[in-house]
Motif scaffolding. Structure first.
Motif, PDB file in Angstrom:
ATOM      1  N   SER A  81      -1.066  -2.274   0.278  1.00 32.10           N
ATOM      2  CA  SER A  81      -1.050  -2.294   1.736  1.00 32.10           C
ATOM      3  C   SER A  81       0.057  -1.353   2.220  1.00 32.10           C
ATOM      4  CB  SER A  81      -0.767  -3.717   2.238  1.00 32.10           C
ATOM      5  OG  SER A  81       0.569  -4.106   1.908  1.00 32.10           O
ATOM      6  N   ASP A  82       0.059  -1.065   3.506  1.00 29.41           N
ATOM      7  CA  ASP A  82       1.120  -0.215   4.051  1.00 29.41           C
ATOM      8  C   ASP A  82       2.494  -0.852   3.857  1.00 29.41           C
ATOM      9  OD1 ASP A  82      -0.695   1.708   4.853  1.00 29.41           O
ATOM     10  OD2 ASP A  82      -0.817   0.989   6.928  1.00 29.41           O
ATOM     11  N   ASP A  83       2.575  -2.174   4.029  1.00 25.00           N
ATOM     12  CA  ASP A  83       3.851  -2.867   3.837  1.00 25.00           C
ATOM     13  C   ASP A  83       4.299  -2.792   2.380  1.00 25.00           C
ATOM     14  OD1 ASP A  83       4.008  -3.516   6.502  1.00 25.00           O
ATOM     15  OD2 ASP A  83       3.248  -5.566   6.248  1.00 25.00           O
ATOM     16  N   GLU A  84       3.365  -2.947   1.465  1.00 26.88           N
ATOM     17  CA  GLU A  84       3.712  -2.861   0.045  1.00 26.88           C
ATOM     18  C   GLU A  84       4.141  -1.445  -0.328  1.00 26.88           C
ATOM     19  OE1 GLU A  84       0.960  -6.171  -2.216  1.00 26.88           O
ATOM     20  OE2 GLU A  84      -0.031  -4.378  -1.406  1.00 26.88           O
ATOM     21  N   ARG A  85       3.492  -0.464   0.249  1.00 27.65           N
ATOM     22  CA  ARG A  85       3.891   0.919  -0.011  1.00 27.65           C
ATOM     23  C   ARG A  85       5.338   1.142   0.423  1.00 27.65           C
ATOM     24  NH1 ARG A  85       0.997   6.194   0.229  1.00 27.65           N
ATOM     25  NH2 ARG A  85       2.544   7.797   0.716  1.00 27.65           N
ATOM     26  N   ALA A  86       5.683   0.688   1.624  1.00 29.72           N
ATOM     27  CA  ALA A  86       7.044   0.857   2.120  1.00 29.72           C
ATOM     28  C   ALA A  86       8.041   0.129   1.230  1.00 29.72           C
ATOM     29  CB  ALA A  86       7.138   0.353   3.559  1.00 29.72           C
ATOM     30  N   ALA A  87       7.686  -1.076   0.794  1.00 31.55           N
ATOM     31  CA  ALA A  87       8.588  -1.860  -0.049  1.00 31.55           C
ATOM     32  C   ALA A  87       8.776  -1.226  -1.419  1.00 31.55           C
ATOM     33  CB  ALA A  87       8.047  -3.278  -0.190  1.00 31.55           C
ATOM     34  N   LEU A  88       7.745  -0.564  -1.934  1.00 32.63           N
ATOM     35  CA  LEU A  88       7.839   0.080  -3.247  1.00 32.63           C
ATOM     36  C   LEU A  88       8.943   1.133  -3.266  1.00 32.63           C
ATOM     37  CD1 LEU A  88       6.614   0.503  -6.111  1.00 32.63           C
ATOM     38  CD2 LEU A  88       5.116   2.228  -5.073  1.00 32.63           C
TER      39      LEU A  88
ATOM     40  N   GLU B 116      14.274  -2.337  -6.036  1.00 36.02           N
ATOM     41  CA  GLU B 116      15.271  -2.131  -7.086  1.00 36.02           C
ATOM     42  C   GLU B 116      14.596  -1.764  -8.404  1.00 36.02           C
ATOM     43  OE1 GLU B 116      18.481  -2.144  -7.109  1.00 36.02           O
ATOM     44  OE2 GLU B 116      19.107  -3.054  -5.220  1.00 36.02           O
ATOM     45  N   ASP B 117      13.467  -2.397  -8.682  1.00 33.60           N
ATOM     46  CA  ASP B 117      12.692  -2.122  -9.896  1.00 33.60           C
ATOM     47  C   ASP B 117      11.265  -1.796  -9.474  1.00 33.60           C
ATOM     48  OD1 ASP B 117      11.337  -2.085 -12.312  1.00 33.60           O
ATOM     49  OD2 ASP B 117      12.348  -3.849 -13.123  1.00 33.60           O
ATOM     50  N   PRO B 118      11.003  -0.528  -9.137  1.00 29.66           N
ATOM     51  CA  PRO B 118       9.678  -0.168  -8.608  1.00 29.66           C
ATOM     52  C   PRO B 118       8.538  -0.477  -9.567  1.00 29.66           C
ATOM     53  CG  PRO B 118      11.260   1.592  -8.220  1.00 29.66           C
ATOM     54  CD  PRO B 118      11.926   0.620  -9.135  1.00 29.66           C
ATOM     55  N   LEU B 119       8.739  -0.284 -10.864  1.00 27.09           N
ATOM     56  CA  LEU B 119       7.663  -0.539 -11.820  1.00 27.09           C
ATOM     57  C   LEU B 119       7.259  -2.014 -11.814  1.00 27.09           C
ATOM     58  CD1 LEU B 119       8.688   1.701 -14.846  1.00 27.09           C
ATOM     59  CD2 LEU B 119       6.519   1.818 -13.615  1.00 27.09           C
ATOM     60  N   ARG B 120       8.241  -2.885 -11.799  1.00 26.39           N
ATOM     61  CA  ARG B 120       7.922  -4.316 -11.797  1.00 26.39           C
ATOM     62  C   ARG B 120       7.270  -4.714 -10.467  1.00 26.39           C
ATOM     63  NH1 ARG B 120       8.708  -7.883 -15.260  1.00 26.39           N
ATOM     64  NH2 ARG B 120      10.178  -6.597 -16.433  1.00 26.39           N
ATOM     65  N   PHE B 121       7.783  -4.181  -9.356  1.00 29.51           N
ATOM     66  CA  PHE B 121       7.178  -4.486  -8.055  1.00 29.51           C
ATOM     67  C   PHE B 121       5.718  -4.029  -8.046  1.00 29.51           C
ATOM     68  CE2 PHE B 121       5.862  -3.330  -3.813  1.00 29.51           C
ATOM     69  CZ  PHE B 121       6.267  -4.417  -3.042  1.00 29.51           C
ATOM     70  N   PHE B 122       5.463  -2.825  -8.533  1.00 27.63           N
ATOM     71  CA  PHE B 122       4.116  -2.275  -8.523  1.00 27.63           C
ATOM     72  C   PHE B 122       3.167  -3.105  -9.387  1.00 27.63           C
ATOM     73  CE2 PHE B 122       0.853   0.675 -10.169  1.00 27.63           C
ATOM     74  CZ  PHE B 122       0.338   1.156  -8.979  1.00 27.63           C
ATOM     75  N   SER B 123       3.676  -3.626 -10.491  1.00 22.64           N
ATOM     76  CA  SER B 123       2.812  -4.360 -11.416  1.00 22.64           C
ATOM     77  C   SER B 123       2.207  -5.609 -10.774  1.00 22.64           C
ATOM     78  CB  SER B 123       3.586  -4.739 -12.680  1.00 22.64           C
ATOM     79  OG  SER B 123       4.569  -5.717 -12.395  1.00 22.64           O
ATOM     80  N   SER B 124       2.877  -6.169  -9.772  1.00 25.65           N
ATOM     81  CA  SER B 124       2.368  -7.390  -9.140  1.00 25.65           C
ATOM     82  C   SER B 124       1.853  -7.157  -7.718  1.00 25.65           C
ATOM     83  CB  SER B 124       3.466  -8.464  -9.113  1.00 25.65           C
ATOM     84  OG  SER B 124       4.592  -8.012  -8.389  1.00 25.65           O
ATOM     85  N   ALA B 125       1.920  -5.926  -7.248  1.00 27.76           N
ATOM     86  CA  ALA B 125       1.479  -5.613  -5.880  1.00 27.76           C
ATOM     87  C   ALA B 125       0.046  -5.088  -5.880  1.00 27.76           C
ATOM     88  CB  ALA B 125       2.418  -4.588  -5.252  1.00 27.76           C
ATOM     89  N   GLY B 126      -0.536  -5.072  -4.692  1.00 28.06           N
ATOM     90  CA  GLY B 126      -1.821  -4.416  -4.508  1.00 28.06           C
ATOM     91  C   GLY B 126      -3.021  -5.221  -4.977  1.00 28.06           C
ATOM     92  N   GLN B 127      -4.189  -4.627  -4.729  1.00 24.96           N
ATOM     93  CA  GLN B 127      -5.463  -5.221  -5.113  1.00 24.96           C
ATOM     94  C   GLN B 127      -6.301  -4.176  -5.839  1.00 24.96           C
ATOM     95  OE1 GLN B 127      -6.346  -8.420  -4.650  1.00 24.96           O
ATOM     96  NE2 GLN B 127      -4.353  -8.843  -3.682  1.00 24.96           N
TER      97      GLN B 127
END
Length: 264
Positions: A137-144, A148-159
């Motif tokens: 989502s746009d919010d998840e993109r901004a948060a990425l 602090e740990d983009p790889l870990r955030f990305f692994s649990s974000a999105g659909q």
């Protein structure tokens, strides 16, 4: 350096009409000009495939411009390519012709393109991974970009993006669903960004933030279609070393000078 001269040669040849490239006499003459360089076969295979594919592939001049920036080293070069295809084969054959050891990891989301790439490349250093796409989502993109740990955030974000949409070219915020533990250990010397289509290519920049060392090279295809350079600068201090702003095939090659603090 030979890569620069070959790049200029390829650029001139790509301006020739397709009818000229189909002329066997012309091609023999062009081949004669390149035969003293070991990359000649890779270049001419590109020119042949580029004509038949309506040149819808990464300009080899961009690949050569990126390779030119890499410093000689004893260890194998590590290359991360997002969006595989004939550029994968071109990079592998060009490096192999130069006797340069490398490890290339390509990422592709379309099964038939993945199979086509594998059929073109027979090299132990090339690994092409079939990945699903995920959409943030746009919010998840901004948060990425602030994580602090983009790889870990990305692994649990999105659909997951439905397979029926995988050939769409303007789906926003989409990127390859890469495997966290697999990519975290790799520190690429060269990143080739040629997929997926759409604004989501920029999602790789925060994912690379802790993995690119000063001197790493980033090549971006379709560079002017979205503000990729601006978003790259959010994560890295970069120097643009070559840029092609043609409407047909714009690309940019950058060298990383350092990371940008997310606290800045």
């Amino acid at each position: 350096m030979a890569w620069r001269r070959i790049g200029r040669f390829v650029k001139r040849v790509l301006r020739l009409p397709d009818a000229t490239l189909r002329d066997k006499g012309v091609m023999r003459e062009l081949r004669g000009r390149l035969e003293r360089w070991p990359e000649a076969e890779a270049v001419f295979e590109y020119l042949d495939r580029g004509r038949r594919w309506n040149r819808w592939m990464l300009d080899p001049t961009a690949s050569l411009a990126a390779l030119e920036q890499l410093e000689p080293r004893e260890e194998p070069l590590v290359i991360e390519e997002y969006g595989s295809g004939f550029s994968t084969a071109f990079l592998a054959r060009t490096l192999d012709a130069r006797g340069i050891a490398f490890e290339l990891h390509g990422h592709e989301h379309v099964a038939r393109f993945h199979a086509e790439t594998l059929s073109q490349v027979n090299h132990t250093g090339v690994h092409v991974h079939l990945r699903a796409l995920k959409q943030l989502s746009d919010d998840e993109r901004a948060a990425l970009f602030e994580a602090e740990d983009p790889l870990r955030f990305f692994s649990s974000a999105g659909q997951p993006l439905p397979r029926k949409r995988e050939l769409e070219t303007r789906v926003p915020n989409c990127f390859y669903d890469i495997v966290l533990d697999e990519v975290r250990e790799r520190h690429p010397d060269l990143v080739v960004l040629d997929g997926p289509n759409g604004s989501g290519r920029a999602l790789v920049f925060p994912l690379l933030r802790d993995r690119l060392e000063p001197g790493a090279v980033v090549g971006i295809d379709d560079a002017t279609h979205y503000p990729f350079e601006v978003e790259l600068r959010r994560c890295f201090d970069i120097e643009v070393v070559q840029r092609n702003e043609s409407e047909l095939n714009p690309w940019t090659v950058c060298v990383v000078r350092g990371a940008v603090s997310i606290r800045a």
